[in-house]
Design a protein around this motif. Structure first.
Motif, PDB file in Angstrom:
ATOM      1  N   ALA A   1      69.178  67.432  44.102  1.00  0.00           N
ATOM      2  CA  ALA A   1      69.900  66.169  44.266  1.00  0.00           C
ATOM      3  C   ALA A   1      71.304  66.475  44.749  1.00  0.00           C
TER       4      ALA A   1
ATOM      5  N   HIS B   1      70.183  54.162  49.106  1.00  0.00           N
ATOM      6  CA  HIS B   1      70.750  53.907  50.432  1.00  0.00           C
ATOM      7  C   HIS B   1      69.754  54.113  51.568  1.00  0.00           C
TER       8      HIS B   1
ATOM      9  N   ASN C   1      79.038  54.986  47.152  1.00  0.00           N
ATOM     10  CA  ASN C   1      78.521  56.170  46.465  1.00  0.00           C
ATOM     11  C   ASN C   1      77.104  56.433  46.957  1.00  0.00           C
ATOM     12  N   ILE C   2      76.885  57.624  47.488  1.00  0.00           N
ATOM     13  CA  ILE C   2      75.581  58.026  48.012  1.00  0.00           C
ATOM     14  C   ILE C   2      74.996  59.052  47.050  1.00  0.00           C
ATOM     15  N   ALA C   3      73.790  58.792  46.580  1.00  0.00           N
ATOM     16  CA  ALA C   3      73.087  59.734  45.711  1.00  0.00           C
ATOM     17  C   ALA C   3      71.667  59.882  46.231  1.00  0.00           C
TER      18      ALA C   3
ATOM     19  N   SER D   1      75.221  64.172  45.675  1.00  0.00           N
ATOM     20  CA  SER D   1      75.928  62.896  45.713  1.00  0.00           C
ATOM     21  C   SER D   1      77.310  63.102  46.309  1.00  0.00           C
ATOM     22  N   TYR D   2      77.805  62.033  46.929  1.00  0.00           N
ATOM     23  CA  TYR D   2      79.132  62.054  47.535  1.00  0.00           C
ATOM     24  C   TYR D   2      79.545  60.613  47.813  1.00  0.00           C
ATOM     25  N   GLN D   3      80.780  60.421  48.204  1.00  0.00           N
ATOM     26  CA  GLN D   3      81.256  59.097  48.578  1.00  0.00           C
ATOM     27  C   GLN D   3      81.362  59.033  50.102  1.00  0.00           C
TER      28      GLN D   3
ATOM     29  N   SER E   1      68.016  62.262  45.738  1.00  0.00           N
ATOM     30  CA  SER E   1      67.242  63.311  45.076  1.00  0.00           C
ATOM     31  C   SER E   1      66.041  63.601  45.969  1.00  0.00           C
TER      32      SER E   1
ATOM     33  N   GLY F   1      66.453  57.633  47.429  1.00  0.00           N
ATOM     34  CA  GLY F   1      67.827  57.191  47.230  1.00  0.00           C
ATOM     35  C   GLY F   1      67.949  55.719  47.558  1.00  0.00           C
TER      36      GLY F   1
END
Length: 124
Positions: free
Chosen positions: A70, A98, A80-82, A72-74, A84, A96
């Protein structure tokens, strides 16, 4: 001519926006074994990632590496993007919120697909 090219390259480097390069790693963990591995890291800008993998069916015809992870970042827009994922003999399979999702299958088409799966046409 060479002087002009070098001068232009120096000017371009001097005015380039490198603000995105000031991200530093604040945590890094890593374990590597003969048939498995895992790692995790985090940066000062909040990027986080982790992954573990292992060898499946070692020594057989179906030998494959399976990885799960996984990150994650902004995003630049502040979202917020996450994400897996699993990566194995079936390919890379991300999940995810998004990611685009396919539209639902209309009920009549779903019934037709189910019927065809249960009653395949005769082959000639």
């Amino acid at each position: 001519m060479k002087f002009a090219i070098v001068l232009l390259a120096c000017v371009a480097l001097a005015v380039a926006d490198v603000s995105h390069l000031d991200d530093t790693v604040v945590r890094f963990d890593s374990v590597v074994n003969p048939d498995s591995y895992q790692y995790a890291y985090e940066t000062s800008k909040g990027i986080k990632a982790e992954e573990s993998g292992q060898l499946k069916n070692a020594g057989s015809e179906q030998e494959a590496i399976e990885a799960k992870g996984a990150f994650s970042y902004q995003s630049p827009e502040g979202e917020n993007i996450a994400l897996s994922y699993v990566a194995d003999e079936n390919g890379f399979q991300p999940t995810g919120d998004h990611l685009p999702q396919p539209p639902p299958i209309p009920e009549l088409i779903e019934k037709a697909l189910k019927y065809l799966a249960e009653n395949p046409p005769a082959r000639k």
